[in-house]
Design an enzyme around this catalytic site. Structure first.
Site, PDB file in Angstrom:
ATOM      1  CG  LEU A  65      -6.899  30.443  22.158  1.00  0.00           C
ATOM      2  CD1 LEU A  65      -6.838  31.656  21.241  1.00  0.00           C
ATOM      3  CD2 LEU A  65      -7.671  30.762  23.417  1.00  0.00           C
ATOM      4  CG  ASP A  66     -12.431  25.496  22.033  1.00  0.00           C
ATOM      5  OD1 ASP A  66     -11.657  24.687  22.569  1.00  0.00           O
ATOM      6  OD2 ASP A  66     -13.567  25.758  22.458  1.00  0.00           O
ATOM      7  CG  MET A  67     -10.305  24.930  14.336  1.00  0.00           C
ATOM      8  SD  MET A  67     -10.770  23.508  13.320  1.00  0.00           S
ATOM      9  CE  MET A  67     -12.571  23.590  13.438  1.00  0.00           C
TER      10      MET A  67
END
Length: 216
Positions: A65-67
């Site tokens: 997942l994106d940060m």
């Protein structure tokens, strides 16, 4: 204009919740602001992967997942499980559903975005829409509306980096708090949450379906 990343300041470790764990895999609820895997440099070593290794022993990356995205993230605990789970992602057999809060009043109730995505050649880590890029498909439906925002359920059929962020911005309804493709001042975090995850267990092949509440 070049993107200048903000300093990495991960949230406390106890905000990473273990949702499911057995001998083959672990699923966690990742907070916004925590990397999924280590970034470049020792200052970016703290991540969901490293924290779960401390908590459960070896965990192996299956997807990311994106940060700035929160929600359900799946890791394997054996090489065999990693191969089996990764194959499910490659064959698009994993069902991933997200909830997002976007700018503006989305008029239609449902829709499909089919716009290919390519790496941005000069301004990493940004991506851009490109007909010659990789295929990217997102299904969406409206959950709720206010005068200035719309809450959406998003179901990506592909897993391109920044896909949901780019696709929503392309409709003129950027996700609130998006520092890449929207207005960072619109919210104190990216309003994108991986709320549902359904997959087949790598050993038993039993369907596992998990969900977690949206925190915004």
């Amino acid at each position: 204009m070049m993107h200048v990343p903000k300093p990495y300041n991960p949230p406390p470790a106890d905000q990473l919740e273990t949702v499911y764990v057995d001998d083959d895999l672990v699923v966690a609820n990742k907070p916004s602001g925590l990397l999924s895997v280590p970034g470049l440099g020792p200052e970016k070593a703290v991540c969901a992967n490293s924290l779960l290794c401390e908590r459960h022993g070896q965990v192996l990356t299956v997807h990311r997942l994106d940060m700035d995205t929160s929600g359900l993230i799946l890791f394997a605990r054996t090489k065999q499980a990693q191969r089996a789970l990764s194959q499910q992602f490659e064959l698009r057999r994993v069902e991933k559903n997200y909830e997002a809060l976007v700018e503006g009043h989305v008029i239609e109730d449902t829709g499909v975005i089919d716009k290919a995505i390519a790496r941005h050649s000069l301004n990493r880590p940004l991506r851009h829409l490109d007909p010659d890029g990789q295929a990217a498909i997102t299904h969406w439906r409206v959950l709720d509306r206010t005068a200035s925002t719309t809450r959406l359920a998003l179901s990506p059929k592909t897993g391109r980096s920044h896909q949901l962020r780019l696709h929503m911005a392309s409709l003129g309804h950027a996700i609130l708090g998006d520092v890449f493709y929207g207005d960072p001042a619109s919210h104190n975090r990216l309003c994108l949450h991986a709320s549902h995850l359904t997959f087949a267990h790598p050993e038993s092949e039993k369907t596992i379906s998990l969900q977690t509440p949206t925190p915004f």
